[in-house]
Design a protein around this motif. Sequence first.
Motif, PDB file in Angstrom:
ATOM      1  N   GLU A 139       1.028  -0.934  -0.230  1.00 26.03           N
ATOM      2  CA  GLU A 139       0.063   0.085  -0.102  1.00 26.03           C
ATOM      3  C   GLU A 139       0.639   1.697  -0.169  1.00 26.03           C
ATOM      4  O   GLU A 139       0.578   2.469  -0.700  1.00 26.03           O
ATOM      5  N   ARG A 142       2.128   1.925  -4.028  1.00 25.19           N
ATOM      6  CA  ARG A 142       1.106   1.603  -5.033  1.00 25.19           C
ATOM      7  C   ARG A 142       1.460   2.695  -5.651  1.00 25.19           C
ATOM      8  O   ARG A 142       1.615   2.588  -6.625  1.00 25.19           O
ATOM      9  N   GLY A 143       1.948   4.347  -5.479  1.00 24.11           N
ATOM     10  CA  GLY A 143       1.350   5.197  -5.974  1.00 24.11           C
ATOM     11  C   GLY A 143       3.039   5.284  -7.054  1.00 24.11           C
ATOM     12  O   GLY A 143       1.982   4.779  -7.586  1.00 24.11           O
ATOM     13  N   SER A 146       2.107   2.081  -9.582  1.00 23.90           N
ATOM     14  CA  SER A 146       1.588   2.664 -10.405  1.00 23.90           C
ATOM     15  C   SER A 146       1.748   3.942 -11.184  1.00 23.90           C
ATOM     16  O   SER A 146       0.971   3.672 -12.412  1.00 23.90           O
ATOM     17  N   LYS A 147       2.151   4.263 -10.965  1.00 28.60           N
ATOM     18  CA  LYS A 147       2.482   5.089 -12.250  1.00 28.60           C
ATOM     19  C   LYS A 147       3.690   5.080 -12.655  1.00 28.60           C
ATOM     20  O   LYS A 147       3.677   5.382 -13.882  1.00 28.60           O
ATOM     21  N   GLY A 152      -0.520   0.312 -15.499  1.00 31.71           N
ATOM     22  CA  GLY A 152      -1.105   1.653 -13.960  1.00 31.71           C
ATOM     23  C   GLY A 152      -1.957   0.904 -13.009  1.00 31.71           C
ATOM     24  O   GLY A 152      -0.951  -0.493 -12.470  1.00 31.71           O
ATOM     25  N   SER A 153      -2.737   1.571 -12.097  1.00 30.32           N
ATOM     26  CA  SER A 153      -2.653   0.964 -10.893  1.00 30.32           C
ATOM     27  C   SER A 153      -4.203  -0.545 -10.901  1.00 30.32           C
ATOM     28  O   SER A 153      -3.651  -1.452 -10.144  1.00 30.32           O
ATOM     29  N   ASP A 157      -2.325  -3.731  -9.109  1.00 25.09           N
ATOM     30  CA  ASP A 157      -4.206  -4.341  -8.090  1.00 25.09           C
ATOM     31  C   ASP A 157      -3.913  -5.971  -8.631  1.00 25.09           C
ATOM     32  O   ASP A 157      -3.772  -6.813  -7.372  1.00 25.09           O
TER      33      ASP A 157
END
Length: 191
Positions: A139, A142-143, A146-147, A152-153, A157
């Motif tokens: 977590e 994650r950001g 993902s970027k 990506g996200s 996930d």
Amino acid sequence: GSASFKNIEFKQSDLTSLGFADDTFDFIVCRYVIHHFPNDDGARMEALSELYRCLKPGGQITFVEPSSMFYDLNNQTEHVRDYLAEVRASGIVDLEVGKYLPTLLEKSGFTELDWNTKIFCSRKQLLAQEHKLMADRLELIRGALSKQISGGSARFDRFRDEFLSAFWQPDTIYYAVGVIATARKTSSGTL
């Protein structure tokens, strides 16, 4: 909390520009910090130089960094392996920096270097505890992932879900190798 300790103060700073005077600290601890610096732009050396600057002559620094993290899970899906390979190749985060830590410290001017490894191994009942820790770690990153990692996200996930689901398989073994390194600033205070 810290309310019961009168001699503790928390500050948030950029590790490459700490804002403390030269020779401020007798002892510095960095736990899981250096691996967040990209491994291709000199930022690690800039951060280590700043830590060296802030350490008193004769002062000690201790690092705890991963030499392997996330990679050593025996029940990885193809998607998890591919995602981790892309993370490794990207240099966004270096989950194997512990392998280079002694060399980085020597290049930064630290002396009296001592280091060892510790293997953190989880299986059976310990996997539930490690599952929670890994979910929290994922977590936190994650950001950034993902970027910067393709897909990506949605792809992150899927990686997270597949990675964490492996912890519930009965034959899963997960381990991580950590490097614990200590060093001192030269007594003269010069590089």
